[in-house]
Design a protein around this motif. Structure first.
Motif, PDB file in Angstrom:
ATOM      1  N   VAL A 179     -18.828  79.523  58.022  1.00 26.26           N
ATOM      2  CA  VAL A 179     -18.167  80.769  58.436  1.00 26.26           C
ATOM      3  C   VAL A 179     -18.299  81.833  57.347  1.00 26.26           C
ATOM      4  O   VAL A 179     -18.581  83.015  57.631  1.00 26.26           O
ATOM      5  CB  VAL A 179     -16.681  80.501  58.759  1.00 26.26           C
ATOM      6  N   GLU A 180     -18.120  81.423  56.095  1.00 29.08           N
ATOM      7  CA  GLU A 180     -18.234  82.363  54.978  1.00 29.08           C
ATOM      8  C   GLU A 180     -19.639  82.937  54.877  1.00 29.08           C
ATOM      9  O   GLU A 180     -19.830  84.148  54.709  1.00 29.08           O
ATOM     10  CB  GLU A 180     -17.861  81.639  53.680  1.00 29.08           C
ATOM     11  N   ARG A 181     -20.630  82.078  55.006  1.00 33.60           N
ATOM     12  CA  ARG A 181     -22.011  82.536  54.877  1.00 33.60           C
ATOM     13  C   ARG A 181     -22.377  83.469  56.027  1.00 33.60           C
ATOM     14  O   ARG A 181     -23.077  84.474  55.842  1.00 33.60           O
ATOM     15  CB  ARG A 181     -22.961  81.345  54.813  1.00 33.60           C
ATOM     16  N   GLY A 197     -16.039  75.719  56.893  1.00 35.41           N
ATOM     17  CA  GLY A 197     -15.565  76.906  56.188  1.00 35.41           C
ATOM     18  C   GLY A 197     -16.688  77.615  55.460  1.00 35.41           C
ATOM     19  O   GLY A 197     -16.743  78.858  55.413  1.00 35.41           O
ATOM     20  N   TRP A 198     -17.602  76.819  54.902  1.00 32.82           N
ATOM     21  CA  TRP A 198     -18.760  77.390  54.194  1.00 32.82           C
ATOM     22  C   TRP A 198     -19.683  78.098  55.180  1.00 32.82           C
ATOM     23  O   TRP A 198     -20.229  79.167  54.886  1.00 32.82           O
ATOM     24  CB  TRP A 198     -19.486  76.287  53.432  1.00 32.82           C
ATOM     25  N   GLN A 256     -23.764  85.350  43.970  1.00 34.63           N
ATOM     26  CA  GLN A 256     -22.918  86.483  44.388  1.00 34.63           C
ATOM     27  C   GLN A 256     -23.173  87.714  43.502  1.00 34.63           C
ATOM     28  O   GLN A 256     -22.245  88.393  43.063  1.00 34.63           O
ATOM     29  CB  GLN A 256     -21.439  86.074  44.372  1.00 34.63           C
ATOM     30  N   ALA A 258     -20.408  85.379  57.798  1.00 31.08           N
ATOM     31  CA  ALA A 258     -19.736  86.667  57.617  1.00 31.08           C
ATOM     32  C   ALA A 258     -20.498  87.538  56.632  1.00 31.08           C
ATOM     33  O   ALA A 258     -20.624  88.763  56.814  1.00 31.08           O
ATOM     34  CB  ALA A 258     -18.301  86.446  57.144  1.00 31.08           C
ATOM     35  N   ARG A 259     -21.040  86.910  55.587  1.00 33.21           N
ATOM     36  CA  ARG A 259     -21.797  87.646  54.584  1.00 33.21           C
ATOM     37  C   ARG A 259     -23.093  88.188  55.188  1.00 33.21           C
ATOM     38  O   ARG A 259     -23.481  89.340  54.962  1.00 33.21           O
ATOM     39  CB  ARG A 259     -22.098  86.702  53.414  1.00 33.21           C
ATOM     40  N   THR A 301     -26.226  78.878  56.966  1.00 35.90           N
ATOM     41  CA  THR A 301     -25.088  78.800  57.894  1.00 35.90           C
ATOM     42  C   THR A 301     -25.274  77.626  58.848  1.00 35.90           C
ATOM     43  O   THR A 301     -24.344  76.834  59.079  1.00 35.90           O
ATOM     44  CB  THR A 301     -24.953  80.104  58.704  1.00 35.90           C
ATOM     45  N   ASP A 314     -28.495  83.248  53.917  1.00 38.30           N
ATOM     46  CA  ASP A 314     -27.229  82.949  54.588  1.00 38.30           C
ATOM     47  C   ASP A 314     -27.422  82.616  56.061  1.00 38.30           C
ATOM     48  O   ASP A 314     -26.715  81.768  56.609  1.00 38.30           O
ATOM     49  CB  ASP A 314     -26.265  84.123  54.435  1.00 38.30           C
TER      50      ASP A 314
END
Length: 299
Positions: free
Chosen positions: A276-278, A273-274, A218, A280-281, A255, A251
């Protein structure tokens, strides 16, 4: 064929008749890992997870590349190998397992770059790694196994093609790369940041390696620039753009990996959840005002 750690231990002749203690290791997202102490000498035993062929894990490639990374002085040495079940007993690296917070500390991007330069200058790996082809493979698995993925995933494939075309204009020579450098895949032995877990290793554009680890840690702009300068000598605009486009591809690909894991894995982890997070990034970067500039700069 061994299916648990006790059966694995029984198959290693050098360990018979010795004092053996077993300690499960947490954190693995694909395999089951143990620390095994044999008369006081520690090893790490990796037992492959089920259905990892759906995740494009090639165990022969992993074994070959783990040996090569050890020769480069970065990865752990293989002490024992059971080829029929793809189980490795590895050298235990004494040191501190890294975290995102620890790798964001001052000077860490340069230390990472130093370790990666050693790995990339080491023996060639068995096969190549290409995230664009891996995305195609994962999408076939998604279709064949009814895996849920983010609703607009395929709508973004034209942008992925733009990234691939831009990176192909001036390709860099490939190097042996780990390709999956989560923070926990670095261990600080006090002198060097060692790397572990070569399931997705292969000869690849070194800027994917740099971009992937920047994304996993990050990193902000300052950290990314520091990493680029430490690796290439200067933060050249085309190299920075190449890293940032590969941050997106990291990502984009992982994903799908996480979505497939959400369907097949027995590990207690929020893979969806991981995913979805990736995603979005990745989409945030594709939608950013900087995206066209990165495509231009890399060409």
């Amino acid at each position: 064929m061994p299916t648990n750690i006790e059966q694995v231990i029984e198959r290693i002749p050098d360990w018979r008749g010795k004092q053996v203690s077993i300690h499960p290791l947490s954190g693995g997202l694909t395999n089951t890992n143990y620390r095994v102490d044999v008369d006081g000498t520690p090893y790490v035993v990796r037992i492959p997870g089920a259905n990892t062929e759906l995740l494009a894990v090639d165990r022969a490639n992993e074994y070959h590349n783990t040996k090569a990374a050890a020769e480069a002085g970065v990865g752990p040495k293989i002490a024992y190998y059971l080829p029929d079940v793809n189980v490795m007993a590895l050298e235990f690296i004494h040191g501190e397992t890294m975290s995102i917070a620890k790798l964001q500390a001052p000077g860490m991007p340069a230390r990472i770059a130093h370790s990666l330069k050693l790995l990339h200058a080491g023996p060639r790996f068995l096969t190549d790694f290409n995230m664009f082809r891996l995305v195609e493979f994962y999408l076939k698995i998604v279709d064949e196994h009814g895996v849920r993925i983010p609703d607009n995933y395929r709508d973004r494939l034209p942008a992925v093609k733009r990234i691939e075309d831009a990176l192909a204009v001036h390709p860099l020579p490939t190097a042996p790369c780990n390709n999956d450098l989560l923070a926990e895949n670095y261990i600080d032995d006090g002198e060097l940041l060692r790397t572990i877990d070569f399931e997705y290793s292969g000869n690849n554009d070194p800027c994917f390696e740099l971009g992937n680890t920047c994304q996993e840690q990050q990193y902000d702009e300052g950290h990314i620039v520091e990493m680029c300068a430490a690796y290439f000598g200067e933060p050249y605009p085309d190299r920075l753009a190449r890293m940032k486009l590969n941050m997106i591809m990291s990502d984009v690909g992982w994903t799908l990996w996480a979505a497939i894991q959400a369907k097949i894995s027995k590990i207690d982890f929020d893979f969806w959840g991981w995913a979805v997070e990736r995603w979005a990034r990745a989409t945030a970067k594709m939608d950013s005002a900087d995206f066209p500039a990165w495509l231009k700069d890399v060409q």
